[in-house]
Design an enzyme around this catalytic site. Structure first.
Site, PDB file in Angstrom:
ATOM      1  N   HIS A 172      -5.229 -10.619  11.062  1.00 15.88           N
ATOM      2  CA  HIS A 172      -4.406 -11.226  11.353  1.00 15.88           C
ATOM      3  C   HIS A 172      -4.221 -11.719  10.994  1.00 15.88           C
ATOM      4  CE1 HIS A 172      -3.911  -6.716  11.074  1.00 15.88           C
ATOM      5  NE2 HIS A 172      -3.011  -7.100   9.514  1.00 15.88           N
ATOM      6  N   ARG A 195       5.031  -7.231   5.708  1.00 14.93           N
ATOM      7  CA  ARG A 195       5.111  -6.976   6.970  1.00 14.93           C
ATOM      8  C   ARG A 195       5.783  -7.093   7.667  1.00 14.93           C
ATOM      9  NH1 ARG A 195      -0.849  -8.058   4.419  1.00 14.93           N
ATOM     10  NH2 ARG A 195      -2.331  -7.280   4.397  1.00 14.93           N
ATOM     11  N   ARG A 235       7.451  -2.074   5.288  1.00 18.04           N
ATOM     12  CA  ARG A 235       6.690  -1.187   6.317  1.00 18.04           C
ATOM     13  C   ARG A 235       7.159  -0.810   7.183  1.00 18.04           C
ATOM     14  NH1 ARG A 235       0.365  -2.923   6.756  1.00 18.04           N
ATOM     15  NH2 ARG A 235       1.502  -4.183   8.219  1.00 18.04           N
ATOM     16  N   CYS A 292      -3.027  -1.173  -1.462  1.00 21.93           N
ATOM     17  CA  CYS A 292      -2.001  -2.560  -1.329  1.00 21.93           C
ATOM     18  C   CYS A 292      -3.211  -3.509  -0.107  1.00 21.93           C
ATOM     19  CB  CYS A 292      -0.561  -2.312  -0.847  1.00 21.93           C
ATOM     20  SG  CYS A 292      -0.678  -1.597   0.853  1.00 21.93           S
TER      21      CYS A 292
HETATM   22  C1  PEP Z   1      -4.056  -1.939   4.877  1.00 20.00           C
HETATM   23  O1  PEP Z   1      -4.524  -1.572   5.965  1.00 20.00           O
HETATM   24  O2  PEP Z   1      -5.034  -2.123   3.866  1.00 20.00           O
HETATM   25  C2  PEP Z   1      -2.386  -3.542   4.695  1.00 20.00           C
HETATM   26  C3  PEP Z   1      -2.393  -2.934   3.953  1.00 20.00           C
HETATM   27  O3  PEP Z   1      -2.805  -3.243   5.946  1.00 20.00           O
HETATM   28  P1  PEP Z   1      -2.726  -4.066   6.828  1.00 20.00           P
HETATM   29  O4  PEP Z   1      -3.476  -5.181   6.282  1.00 20.00           O
HETATM   30  O5  PEP Z   1      -1.605  -5.095   7.113  1.00 20.00           O
HETATM   31  O6  PEP Z   1      -3.286  -2.977   8.443  1.00 20.00           O
HETATM   32 MG    MG Z   2      -3.588  -1.528   7.290  1.00 17.35          MG
END
Ligand code: PEP
Ligand code: MG
Length: 760
Positions: free
Chosen positions: A379, A487, A523, A693
């Protein structure tokens, strides 16, 4: 004989990312043109590179013509069809080249056998880089799709060529030796003292002196120092006022840009600064005769020691605030240049970093960032991309940390994923131009259509993933058809408290208002894993990715969950509202989450607060158990969304933040492809909308597969949209279905790579 332009564009993309300077630029271009010639079934393919100094184009790589001309044949800008292409910056397509009066036959080159001609300019920003051309004996052989494909390739080549030139310090194209073979010298030794290869986690290019943030704050405070003239209480008070003004200034600047996350970042600094235990104690010490700089040092050190003993994470979090503040105060007191507290002109090097630190660095104008840990989908990388800070993740941050001690310049090339330590003057100059060009390109209009369709007219929706409100304008610029993933956790992570329902309501309302009449998927909180709230008691899990994460966290912390849901329901009044739950592992998770939404809705109704009474509720499929249960979940949810980043991590048991095992994180692994296919089938059978996504939605190599299994909605980082739109425009439904069917039969990664034509 059909031409396979899609595969071609993907393959060249792959080549570009794998580009190593070892084979030299000519070797690289030679590979590219063989690929182009092969997939386009063209007899001749050539790259001409432009030499700005002489205003000439040089034949740098070729297949199909007399090889003696490579590296030697030159043509003036504007001359012949090739020179004309680069001069006018437009593609030239001729059914019979010699019928065009611009055509200039060259004795002995062997062009006379070829009638059909197609050339496109290679441009970077507003700079002429070269020309890519194909020829074939069959008249009128190239069509509109070939033009599109060749343009897409030229766009990718432009930055690769530029990068290669910079890396290898090539002075003049064509004057270099003919295509090199084996036994190359290490090319990066030429242009810089050291070359560190890493992974590009957030694109961009930056240049500046290295700054190891952990080391520098401490060193600075401990540094023995005697001011030239004795400092007084008045000097201290002046430094305090200056510090306050600086903090207010930063607050104002970032507050306007990032109202969702940044408002209170520096509030902690202001509060501490004004605290009587902090500046009050300093003043007391000064009045008792201690020198002001010593007073600052000692009080700061006292607090650091105090906080580091605390068992509460929120207290330990304050250490960096105190360090930053101490540094700023000292710097103002000693009147050292402002850049010791402002990071402009600096490439920050760190072992690891929390999102709130990254935000501070962005606010303090750091040019770029090198991290010693974390992966591309971690992240911290996601946030760096949102903040547009170039980031490279390397295995050897130590090299770069030593660079700081010597005030050495770094160039961070986060397009190629490399760090150049102490580069040569000509390399610096080239990068300076490149950075300037990148800035100009950002300001120029981009070509993207409001809707995306396959070659045979099937609509595919391209939406944007958003982490910060400041990214909405980028999504609009790239004509995203909506927001496929917001997010919502970022405003939580960067604060030092849980944002109130009101604060959240304002953020969600602004987001929804920015996309009226468009789909926006909110989300719910995805905390845990590598997204920890420093101010919230954590369980200290040894496997946080398998722990209390995402929906599990919110179901356990219903007060936080309800606050968020209420804010979402209120913001969604009088419009369509889509709420999505992350990391659903069972139907039971989904049902529980839905019940919480229903109870929040009921409460709002009783309170007579305007809200959306019937939001559409979706489940993210990102765990193998949810893949297994996809048909059941699809029956109950209003929509499904595949989060491939996590699905890959959990299917393959590979920590997405661990760079050491990054080669095990294989998006095109057959198990991953089959899982995605099963989920798509389940959703389509249940007649429920489905989207993808994760990063895979913006991965040009895999988008044809996703379209082939029936996915019609892709949500990605907005700047990927033009590229993915071009890829889809070259697809047909039949072609992509066949590709998907073929891939789903394969059981090994290598076989999948071979079918995708991936270069290894
Ligand atoms: C994923 O896991 O593909 C997603 C879109 O969520 P994140 O990257 O925020 O975990
Ligand atoms: Mg994810």
């Amino acid at each position: 004989m059909h031409k396979d332009t899609v595969e071609l564009v993907c393959n060249v993309g792959e080549l570009v990312t794998l580009f190593e300077s070892k084979a030299g630029i000519e070797g690289f271009l030679q590979k590219v043109i063989s690929l182009v010639a092969y997939h386009m079934k063209a007899a001749v393919c050539s790259v001409f590179m432009y030499d700005e100094a002489t205003q000439e184009l040089v034949l740098t790589a070729n297949q199909g013509l007399n090889p003696d001309f490579v590296g030697r044949f030159r043509i003036k800008l504007g001359e012949g069809l090739v020179g004309h292409t680069l001069k006018t910056l437009r593609p030239v397509r001729e059914a019979r080249a010699y019928e065009n009066p611009q055509f200039k036959p060259v004795q002995g080159m062997g062009e006379e056998h070829y009638q059909a001609f197609l050339a496109v300019p290679i441009i970077l920003g507003n700079r002429r880089v070269g020309v890519l051309a194909v020829q074939d004996p069959q008249p009128d052989y190239f069509d509109d799709n070939d033009v599109k494909a060749l343009r897409a390739i030229a766009a990718q080549l432009a930055s690769a060529i530029e990068g290669a030139r910079l890396l290898m310090g090539i002075e003049k194209p064509g004057t270099a030796a003919p295509p090199k073979t084996n036994a190359e010298p290490e090319p990066h030794d030429k242009g810089c003292r050291r070359f560190v290869r890493g992974i590009a986690a957030s694109e961009g290019v930056a240049m500046g002196k290295a700054l190891d943030i952990t080391a520098s704050s401490r060193d600075w405070l401990n540094m023995p120092f005697t001011p030239a003239v004795a400092l007084s209480e008045e000097d201290f008070l002046r430094a305090m006022r200056k510090t306050e003004d600086q903090l207010a200034d930063i607050q104002r600047q970032i507050g306007e840009r990032m109202s969702d996350v940044a408002t209170l970042i520096f509030d902690a600094h202001v509060l501490i600064l004004k605290d009587s235990g902090f500046s009050g104690e300093m003043l007391e010490r000064i009045r008792k005769g201690q020198s002001p700089d010593q007073a600052v040092r000692e009080v700061v050190t006292k607090y650091i020691t105090l906080f580091s003993k605390s068992s509460h994470p929120a207290m330990r979090e304050k250490i960096t605030d105190i360090q930053d503040l101490g540094l700023r105060l000292l710097s103002n007191l000693l009147a050292t240049p402002d850049d010791s507290v402002d990071y402009s002109g600096r490439i920050v090097v760190a072992g690891d970093m929390r999102p709130s630190d990254l935000l501070k660095l962005s606010a303090q104008k750091a040019e770029g960032l090198v991290l010693g840990g974390g992966g591309v989908t971690a992240h911290i990388s996601v946030l760096a991309r949102s903040l547009r800070i170039p980031l490279v993740v390397v295995n050897e941050p130590l090299v770069l940390q030593t660079a700081e001690k010597k005030e050495i310049l770094l160039i961070l090339d986060a397009r190629q994923g490399s760090v150049l330590v102490d580069p040569a003057p000509d390399v610096i100059e080239r990068y300076r131009i490149l950075i300037e060009n990148d800035r100009k390109t950002l300001e120029t209009a981009i070509h993207v259509l409001p809707q995306t369709t396959t070659r045979d007219g099937e609509r595919i929706q391209l939406l944007a993933n958003i982490n910060l409100l400041s990214e909405v304008s980028t999504a609009q610029r790239f004509k995203a058809e909506g927001i496929g993933l917001y997010r919502s956790e970022f405003p939580f992570i960067v604060r030092n408290y849980v944002p109130s329902e009101e604060e959240q309501y304002r953020i969600y309302s602004r987001l929804l208002d920015s996309m009226p009449d468009r789909e926006v998927i909110l989300r719910t909180l995805d905390l845990g894993g590598d997204k920890i709230l420093a101010y919230y008691p954590s369980a200290g899990e040894s496997n946080p990715f398998l722990g209390l994460r995402a929906i599990r966290f919110t179901l356990r912390n219903k007060d936080i969950f309800c606050q968020q849901l209420r804010a979402m329901l209120r913001a969604g009044a009088n419009r369509q509202l889509n709420i999505m739950f992350p990391l659903i592992s069972s139907l039971d998770d989904f049902r529980q989450a839905r019940e919480v939404v229903e109870s929040c809705e009921l409460a709002l109704r009783n309170e007579m607060v305007p809200h959306n009474a019937s939001p559409r509720l979706g489940a993210m499929v990102e765990i193998p158990s949810a893949v297994e249960l996809a048909p059941d979940i699809a029956r109950e949810a209003d929509f499904l969304c595949i989060g491939t980043n996590d699905l890959i991590q959990y299917t393959l048991a590979v920590d997405r933040t661990n760079q050491m095992i990054a080669d095990y994180y294989v998006p095109h692994h057959p198990a991953v492809l089959r899982s995605i296919h099963r989920v798509a089938k389940a959703a389509l059978t249940a007649g429920k909308p489905i989207s993808v996504c994760g990063d895979m939605a913006g991965d040009e190599r895999l988008v044809p597969f996703l379209v082939g299994i029936g996915i019609r909605k892709l949500s990605m980082e907005a700047n990927r949209i033009p590229r993915i739109q071009a890829i889809i425009a070259a697809l047909t439904q039949d072609g992509s279905r066949t590709l998907a069917e073929d891939l789903l039969k394969l059981g090994s990664v290598k076989d999948v790579e071979a079918r995708l034509g991936m270069v290894r």
